[in-house]
Design an enzyme around this catalytic site. Structure first.
Site, short mmCIF file in Angstrom:
data_model
loop_
_atom_site.label_atom_id
_atom_site.label_comp_id
_atom_site.label_asym_id
_atom_site.label_seq_id
_atom_site.Cartn_x
_atom_site.Cartn_y
_atom_site.Cartn_z
N CYS A 20 44.42 60.29 4.96
CA CYS A 20 45.01 61.33 4.11
C CYS A 20 46.39 61.76 4.56
O CYS A 20 46.72 61.69 5.75
CB CYS A 20 44.15 62.60 4.14
SG CYS A 20 42.49 62.37 3.59
N ASN A 23 43.29 66.87 5.94
CA ASN A 23 43.48 65.57 6.58
C ASN A 23 42.64 65.59 7.86
O ASN A 23 42.85 66.44 8.72
CB ASN A 23 44.96 65.36 6.91
CG ASN A 23 45.23 64.10 7.72
OD1 ASN A 23 46.22 64.01 8.41
ND2 ASN A 23 44.36 63.10 7.64
N GLY A 24 41.73 64.64 7.98
CA GLY A 24 40.88 64.59 9.16
C GLY A 24 39.46 64.30 8.77
O GLY A 24 39.20 63.76 7.68
N TYR A 74 50.67 53.27 15.07
CA TYR A 74 50.57 52.63 13.76
C TYR A 74 50.62 53.58 12.55
O TYR A 74 51.32 53.30 11.60
CB TYR A 74 49.27 51.81 13.70
CG TYR A 74 49.00 51.17 12.37
CD1 TYR A 74 49.84 50.18 11.88
CD2 TYR A 74 47.93 51.58 11.58
CE1 TYR A 74 49.60 49.60 10.64
CE2 TYR A 74 47.70 51.00 10.34
CZ TYR A 74 48.53 50.02 9.88
OH TYR A 74 48.31 49.46 8.66
N GLY A 123 47.67 57.16 2.52
CA GLY A 123 46.58 57.10 1.55
C GLY A 123 47.09 56.61 0.22
O GLY A 123 47.98 57.23 -0.36
#
Ligand code: SF4
Length: 490
Positions: free
Chosen positions: A21, A126-127, A267, A47
């Site tokens: 996300c 997000n998570g 990354y 995302g």
């Protein structure tokens, strides 16, 4: 409701870990949703499956739009953006864990919205909430109704049950019950709210544009709208931002030692973002330098596996003195390949995306630098392409330690048995990939590259590195309930 399962192998591009996300919020700027759309576009790498925006306007109240697909294909239409007026908006881009696009319902797409007695609120997360199953069971037993299969909806339902007298207070109370990794942006009719979990696993930054304020997963999304980067939201911090009072900050959770996700440096984040005061590009270049020191080899050419291996390959070439070259060219216009997930088609997918620069490769001993090896399917295919093009030797150098454990903090990972490093030693992986040599950066080398000169503190690790070490900073309660076995204590 069926019990959520461990994530199934993803049919698309499942040879990488995938951030799930990106979040973005704006307050105090006319037509905030347009800025949110631009911010989400810059966060699209976090995302690609779906996105959503909620806005608030004093006359028209809350409005929302959720769509499958890229931000550029949905949130650029004037007619759609006109339905999202107002100076306050939040948005979310999403990557599914549910296995295929067809299994994801539009109701799973965030931000989630709730209408409370105190007024409405929208939340984007997000998570990953590691105790979501237990929370959901408890909430349903007490009468809550869920509309999606997302763990994030627990936050809205916990807020609905809170008796606190303001929405920020309700959010604070809700998040105290939540375990795991969360960066959250939320909004009421007048306020933009940002929160990071006590370990600060996922990123969240604050920006400013004129009189307006911005919250974003990464700094690269501030750049696209011309906003200034102000600072990171601290681990465990909650900011409540309004046009009237500006930024108000407090720390509602028990303080803990931060454990930011080290893979964001390797990354997930864009190389033009700043993380922890460091340029992501520069960190990745430094990873290549460390890798060249730890794992030298005689060769003629250093090639990145594009695009994410590029900065580390530049660092490796610089440190080793071996020439750098673009031996593999990426087709920039491929996007994601929505095709059947058979092994054969998956292999073809690599050829559709990457092609070998034969004139450069022929007759050379080639070092290929990639960011990670997850399942190893792509690495094998790339090796074959390089040998077909006439390379005399192929050496893989990997800019992260072996990925041997799944992530439960908001990153899609294949099941543990599908991770090459979970079942094979480095030597066995080299045999499996049939390359002349294979070396990964060590965990200490990675820590040095992100600025920890003394390497990893094994008693109190400075980062989350669970996908490499198997040491999870937050107990993955739901996964343990489903039979996941943690690494035995040494
Ligand atoms: S396990 Fe930790 S380091 Fe690995 S991807 Fe997840 S949050 Fe990042």
């Amino acid at each position: 409701m069926s019990t959520p399962q461990l994530p199934p192998a993803h049919p698309f591009d499942d040879d990488k870990l995938r951030e799930e996300c990106g979040i973005f919020g704006v307050v105090g700027i006319t037509d905030a949703a347009n800025f949110v759309a631009l911010g989400l576009h810059a966060l699209q790498h976090r995302g690609q499956e779906a996105g959503g925006i909620v806005s608030h306007d004093r006359d028209q109240g809350f409005n929302s739009a959720r769509r499958f697909g890229y931000v550029r294909d949905n949130f650029t239409s004037q007619s759609l953006m006109e339905t999202l007026p107002g100076p306050l908006a939040i948005g979310h881009v999403r990557y599914s864990t549910t296995g295929s696009k067809g299994n994801t319902a539009i109701r799973d797409v965030q931000p989630f919205f709730g209408e409370f007695s105190l007024g409405g609120a929208a939340v984007a997360h997000n998570g990953n909430i590691t105790n979501a199953n237990a929370l959901r069971r408890e909430l349903i037993e007490r009468g809550s109704i869920f509309q999606s299969s997302s763990d994030s909806e627990c936050i809205i339902n916990l807020m609905a049950r809170s008796m606190a007298r303001s929405i920020p207070d309700r959010m604070e109370e809700a998040l105290r019950k939540v375990e795991g990794a969360f960066s959250v942006v939320a909004m009421t009719r007048t306020k933009l709210i940002g929160v990071r979990d006590p370990l600060g696993v996922r990123p969240l930054v604050l920006g400013q544009l004129g009189d307006g304020w911005i919250l974003s997963s990464e700094t690269c999304a501030l750049d696209i709208i011309g906003a200034d980067f102000v600072r990171e939201i601290d681990p465990g911090e909650m900011v409540v931002i309004s046009e009237k009072n500006g930024v108000e900050s407090h720390f509602p959770f028990r303080q803990r030692k931060p454990r930011f996700c080290i893979f964001e440096h390797v990354y997930f984040s864009r190389p033009d973002s700043i993380l922890g005061g460091r340029s992501v590009y520069e960190t990745r270049r430094q990873i290549g330098v460390e890798l060249a020191r730890e794992a030298p080899v005689e060769a003629d050419l250093v090639c990145p596996v594009p695009d994410s291996g590029t900065p580390a390959a530049i660092g490796y070439a610089h440190e080793s003195g071996i020439p750098y070259g673009m031996g593999i060219i990426r087709n920039q216009y491929m996007g994601r390949t929505f095709i059947e997930p058979t092994e054969q088609i998956r292999n073809m997918g690599v050829r559709l995306k990457l092609n070998v620069n034969r004139a450069l490769i022929k007759g050379k001993r080639v070092i290929l630098v990639d960011d990670s090896v997850v399942r190893g399917t792509t690495s094998r295919k790339i090796k074959e392409m390089i040998l077909d093009a006439g390379a005399s030797e192929v050496h893989f150098r990997i800019a992260s330690p072996p990925t041997a454990w799944p992530c439960f903090y908001g990153v899609y990972t294949p099941q543990r048995e599908k991770l090459l490093a979970a079942t094979m030693s480095e030597e066995e992986m080299r045999d499996h990939l049939q390359v002349d040599s294979l070396r990964f950066i060590s965990l200490n080398g990675l820590y040095r590259a992100v600025g920890e000169a003394g390497g990893r503190n094994d008693l109190h690790p400075q980062y989350c590195d669970a996908c490499f070490s198997g040491e999870y900073p937050v107990r993955p309660a739901d996964m343990l309930e489903q039979g996941f076995e943690m690494k035995a204590a040494e």
